[in-house]
Design an enzyme around this catalytic site. Structure first.
Site, mmCIF file in Angstrom:
data_model
loop_
_atom_site.group_PDB
_atom_site.id
_atom_site.type_symbol
_atom_site.label_atom_id
_atom_site.label_comp_id
_atom_site.label_asym_id
_atom_site.label_seq_id
_atom_site.Cartn_x
_atom_site.Cartn_y
_atom_site.Cartn_z
ATOM 1 N N LYS A 253 -0.145 7.437 -1.769
ATOM 2 C CA LYS A 253 0.660 5.701 -1.366
ATOM 3 C C LYS A 253 1.602 5.922 -0.160
ATOM 4 O O LYS A 253 1.502 7.333 0.368
ATOM 5 C CB LYS A 253 1.829 5.716 -2.805
ATOM 6 C CG LYS A 253 2.459 6.884 -2.794
ATOM 7 C CD LYS A 253 2.841 6.729 -4.789
ATOM 8 C CE LYS A 253 3.631 8.315 -5.435
ATOM 9 N NZ LYS A 253 3.634 7.890 -6.474
ATOM 10 N N TYR B 236 29.886 12.570 16.927
ATOM 11 C CA TYR B 236 30.662 11.759 16.606
ATOM 12 C C TYR B 236 31.856 12.367 15.695
ATOM 13 O O TYR B 236 31.755 13.420 13.958
ATOM 14 C CB TYR B 236 30.460 10.961 15.427
ATOM 15 C CG TYR B 236 29.349 9.901 15.802
ATOM 16 C CD1 TYR B 236 30.074 9.050 17.205
ATOM 17 C CD2 TYR B 236 27.637 9.735 16.077
ATOM 18 C CE1 TYR B 236 29.473 8.311 17.947
ATOM 19 C CE2 TYR B 236 27.811 8.522 16.960
ATOM 20 C CZ TYR B 236 28.224 7.614 17.586
ATOM 21 O OH TYR B 236 27.827 6.721 18.312
HETATM 22 C C1 LIG Z 1 3.657 9.199 -6.730
HETATM 23 C C2 LIG Z 1 2.468 9.462 -8.410
HETATM 24 C C3 LIG Z 1 2.188 10.164 -8.724
HETATM 25 C C4 LIG Z 1 1.966 11.777 -7.511
HETATM 26 O O1 LIG Z 1 2.777 12.449 -7.613
HETATM 27 P P1 LIG Z 1 3.691 13.398 -7.211
HETATM 28 O O2 LIG Z 1 4.674 14.150 -7.631
HETATM 29 O O3 LIG Z 1 3.494 13.573 -5.812
HETATM 30 O O4 LIG Z 1 2.199 14.504 -7.141
HETATM 31 C C5 LIG Z 1 1.269 10.402 -9.350
HETATM 32 N N1 LIG Z 1 0.965 10.033 -10.714
HETATM 33 C C6 LIG Z 1 1.762 8.519 -10.337
HETATM 34 C C7 LIG Z 1 1.434 7.786 -11.791
HETATM 35 C C8 LIG Z 1 2.825 8.440 -9.218
HETATM 36 O O5 LIG Z 1 3.479 7.326 -8.705
#
Ligand SMILES: *Cc1c(COP(=O)(O)O)cnc(C)c1O
Length: 387
Positions: free
Chosen positions: A53, A273
């Protein structure tokens, strides 16, 4: 690359890096593939999916998907319908799950691209079943049960109600029953066992289907948590899956920035800054073409009381001094031979030595946020494409 040539200096191109690149993110696909293999091995007989994702945690959905596919990964999870459609272009045969679930009225879009929603409420399950019924297609979907994170997923009452609905499971294909752990990064947290227990309790009410509970952290909680399919994300990209434990994954990303200018600064002069940093000696400072707009967090600034993280020119450490600004970082190169710390040279600001975890511990955030915030203007280079 030798110690005297830490990166591209001149010429039209240096390897895959164009001459106009100011900050470069190298993504090591060989390391990524190795991490997938390790997670696959650690998961025993369970299938190892890939969570890609948010543009594969900022590293490039298509490239990451292809590399994982080459290793044998056949199931992917993305957050959004748009991500699913992009992924379908490069993965014609993979199982693709949409973690958002089913957006109201959008079932035809999922069906059109053969995408499986992670149905997270009774309303979503009913809408998907109705769409399948109306079109006469028994399409696959996951049912997402909430076991305590209280975000997405059917609460226990809805699982009960779903189980009581006659014939609903004849209308669509229950491809997966899943839940998500809230505290998998803390192996001793009591939530883990509690969620596993609830998962077993709730899924027993539904027709038999492949089950999935573990994210990256869950993979390391042991075989009780693996079920039929594991869903690692961050560990694939070399991030830390467990708090307070050594990170066994290979590093995947390296961020380098080019030196725009080198200048000598007298003792006591401020840098950047807010004049939050003053040198305690006369110093040589290099200004790098990378800032918080590129994803180098402003919380990584170096002040008098709180030194910044360390970058590297070859093997020479160069600490961040002064505030990180939108486009620039300043580093102390006083101890680096001038022929290395020169205009156009490259400085590694994140990599195997100063890791994602080092930076995010310092900045009070997590690797997930750092990776997904890497800027669009950072030039991305993929290494180790060939298996
Ligand atoms: C993002 C997500 C994962 C992966 O999680 P990680 O901690 O990055 O391994 C797995 N299952 C769901 C439902 C998620 O939203």
């Amino acid at each position: 690359m030798s110690r005297t040539a830490p990166g591209p200096v001149a010429g039209i191109r240096f390897g895959a890096i164009p001459a106009d690149a100011r900050a470069v993110l190298s993504i090591n696909l060989a390391a990524l593939r190795s991490n997938w293999r390790e997670l696959n091995k650690a998961s025993g007989t369970a299938e190892c999916a890939g969570v890609i994702k948010a543009d594969a945690y900022g590293l490039g959905l298509e490239e990451i998907a292809r590399a994982l596919h080459d290793e044998g990964c056949a199931t992917f999870f993305v957050a959004t319908l748009a991500e699913g459609r992009l992924l379908r272009n490069v993965e014609p045969a993979a199982a693709i799950y949409i973690l958002d679930g089913l957006l109201p009225g959008a079932a035809a879009y999922y069906a059109g691209f053969d995408l499986r929603p992670c149905l997270g409420s009774l309303a979503e399950v009913r809408e998907w079943a109705a769409y399948c019924d109306a079109t006469g297609r028994r399409l696959g979907a996951a049912v997402h049960i909430d076991t305590g994170i209280n975000r997405l997923g059917l609460p226990p009452g809805e699982v009960e109600a779903l189980a009581a609905e006659q014939d609903i499971f004849d209308k669509f294909s229950l491809a997966l029953v899943m839940s998500h752990l809230a505290c998998a990064d803390e192996p001793t947290h009591p939530m883990n066992a509690q969620q596993k227990e609830r998962f077993d309790e709730q899924r027993a009410k539904l027709p038999p289907a492949p089950a999935s509970l573990a994210n990256s952290g869950g993979v390391f909680l042991g075989s009780d948590y693996h079920y039929d399919l594991v869903r690692p994300g961050i560990a694939l990209y070399g991030g830390r899956a467990l708090q307070d434990a050594a990170n066994p994954m290979q590093w995947v990303v390296r961020l380098q920035a080019r030196i725009l200018q080198v200048r000598e600064i007298a003792k006591g002069e401020p840098i950047g800054y807010g004049a939050t940093f003053r040198t305690e000696r006369s110093a040589v400072v290099a200004t790098l073409a990378c800032g918080y707009a590129d994803g180098f967090l402003r919380a990584l600034s170096g002040t008098v009381v709180r030194p910044g993280p360390v970058g590297f020119i070859g093997d020479y450490p160069v600490p961040v001094v002064g505030r990180v600004s939108m486009d620039l970082i300043t580093v102390d190169v006083s101890d680096v031979p001038p022929e290395l710390a020169r205009r156009g040279a490259w400085v590694e600001v994140m990599g195997a030595r100063t890791t994602i975890d080092d930076l995010t511990d310092r900045a009070g955030t997590i690797g997930y946020e750092l990776l997904t915030r890497l800027g669009r203007r950072v030039h991305r280079v993929y290494l180790g494409r060939e298996a």
